[in-house]
Scaffold this active site. Structure first.
Site, mmCIF file in Angstrom:
data_model
loop_
_atom_site.group_PDB
_atom_site.id
_atom_site.type_symbol
_atom_site.label_atom_id
_atom_site.label_comp_id
_atom_site.label_asym_id
_atom_site.label_seq_id
_atom_site.Cartn_x
_atom_site.Cartn_y
_atom_site.Cartn_z
ATOM 1 N N THR A 71 0.306 5.479 -0.136
ATOM 2 C CA THR A 71 -0.506 6.687 -0.181
ATOM 3 C C THR A 71 0.031 7.600 -1.269
ATOM 4 O O THR A 71 1.216 7.912 -1.309
ATOM 5 C CB THR A 71 -0.467 7.397 1.182
ATOM 6 O OG1 THR A 71 -1.097 6.553 2.155
ATOM 7 C CG2 THR A 71 -1.195 8.728 1.129
ATOM 8 N N PRO A 75 0.823 -1.213 0.000
ATOM 9 C CA PRO A 75 0.000 0.000 0.000
ATOM 10 C C PRO A 75 0.851 1.254 0.000
ATOM 11 O O PRO A 75 1.812 1.362 0.754
ATOM 12 C CB PRO A 75 -0.822 -0.129 1.296
ATOM 13 C CG PRO A 75 -0.066 -1.099 2.140
ATOM 14 C CD PRO A 75 0.631 -2.026 1.205
ATOM 15 N N TYR A 122 -1.123 3.903 13.580
ATOM 16 C CA TYR A 122 -2.500 4.333 13.403
ATOM 17 C C TYR A 122 -3.395 3.689 14.473
ATOM 18 O O TYR A 122 -2.908 3.094 15.428
ATOM 19 C CB TYR A 122 -2.954 4.051 11.974
ATOM 20 C CG TYR A 122 -2.151 4.851 10.964
ATOM 21 C CD1 TYR A 122 -2.137 6.247 11.016
ATOM 22 C CD2 TYR A 122 -1.379 4.223 9.995
ATOM 23 C CE1 TYR A 122 -1.376 6.989 10.114
ATOM 24 C CE2 TYR A 122 -0.616 4.962 9.097
ATOM 25 C CZ TYR A 122 -0.622 6.344 9.165
ATOM 26 O OH TYR A 122 0.138 7.081 8.292
#
Length: 362
Positions: A25, A23, A177
């Protein structure tokens, strides 16, 4: 011992090679967190990955504080994701979505309210906002009676992911997170059933995973963890005990695979001398284990597979500038360098203009 280029079964997903796209961003959605046409081209260019794990995608407005990142909580967002997944599938690829709640790593100017976390803490440094960098704010602790609402947000995002055509989902439990803020003891000071003991601190991770798996199926559910060292101010005093317990809980649920982001002393994104815990986690988790962080060559990746610890490798930055990365690795072709100035710049430059090898050679 399998090769990096051999197929692998990741739960219900058949991956033709063991080179996963991690992943990343990129900030190319709209201000309303709606995917754009450009994103379909970007992901389709990278469809030769054994499996694409999408950029982190918000499960709710509360949890999405990154400017121009995509979400999955509105019908408009779902409809805009469909051309992305359709295009990847038409190119022969497979794609799952990484579901994101950033917890305290957001700013009120982006989410429209005070950040939430496991406890009333703040991250050092500054948050990305639409007005530039701003100091992180102190989060409020999630109340016990808010946990069901949070689980419902994950459930809705999972249903929306399947409706949008994704082949499965990954829970973002890493990088400091929200779930990581509950897992680790320098951010979690709760005295209820979600704090204190390791069993309590892994509770939210387990409940989120169970809820997501109840919708997507455990064989289409995965999670990312970052077990070694500080990650955006989140750390633990006994990471081995914590993350082995977390891996055992995930093994009991039977998720498709577990991905670990494990930086080393020379890491590009974060450096740590804390030893990697993947060997211990390998003993606790029976399904495929995917390793990530600063793998840049076939030799490094193959050595991790040959060790018996990794079943596949998730490559990150190298996929930004090498859309056909599996072919480049297979043939030993040179890897193109990426431009950090365009990582989050919203435009096509540095996003969809990196050529495949045959175009570059021409």
């Amino acid at each position: 011992m399998p090769s990096l280029f051999d197929p692998i079964q990741l739960g219900a997903i058949h991956a033709p090679n063991r080179i996963l796209m991690a992943p990343l961003t990129r900030g190319r959605a709209t201000k309303a967190h709606v995917p754009t046409e450009m994103m379909a081209e970007y992901y389709t260019q990278r469809a030769s990955a054994g499996l694409i794990i999408s950029e982190a995608t918000g499960i709710s407005q509360e949890g999405l504080g990154w400017p121009f990142a995509p979400g999955l909580w509105t019908d408009e967002q779902v409809e805009a994701w469909k051309p992305v997944t359709d295009s990847v599938h038409a190119a022969g690829g497979r794609i799952i979505v990484q579901m994101w709640h950033m917890g305290r790593q957001v700013h009120s100017s982006v989410i429209g309210g005070q950040p939430v976390s496991s406890s009333a803490t703040a991250t050092a440094g500054q948050a990305h906002t639409y007005e530039g960098k701003q100091d992180f704010e102190t989060a409020r602790p999630l109340e016990l009676d808010e946990i069901p609402r949070l689980l419902a947000d994950y459930e809705l995002a999972t249903k929306n992911a399947l409706a949008a055509g994704f082949d499965g989902v990954q829970i973002h439990g890493a990088n400091g997170y929200l779930i990581d803020q509950f897992l680790r003891d320098n951010a979690n000071f709760r005295d209820d059933i979600y704090g204190g003991s390791i069993e309590n601190r892994i509770r939210l991770m387990r409940e989120v995973t169970e809820r997501v798996a109840s919708v997507a199926g455990a064989d289409r559910t995965s999670i990312r963890l970052s077990p070694n060292g500080d990650s955006q101010g989140v750390d633990d005093s006994n990471p081995k005990a914590l993350f082995v317990a977390a891996a055992k809980a995930l093994d009991e649920i039977g998720i498709a695979f577990l991905e670990l982001r494990e930086p080393g002393p020379d890491g590009t994104f974060g450096r740590t001398d804390v030893p990697k815990l993947s060997p211990e986690i390998r003993e606790a988790f029976s399904n495929p284990l995917v390793l990530n962080s600063d793998y840049r060559s076939v030799e490094e990746a193959q050595a991790a597979i040959d060790s018996g610890v990794a079943d596949a490798i998730a490559f990150g930055r190298t996929f930004i500038s090498n859309p056909d990365l599996p072919e480049r690795l297979r043939t030993g072709a040179p890897l193109a360098a990426d431009n950090p100035r365009t990582w989050y710049s919203q435009g096509a430059e540095g996003y969809i203009d990196y050529p495949a090898l045959e175009t570059a050679e021409a």
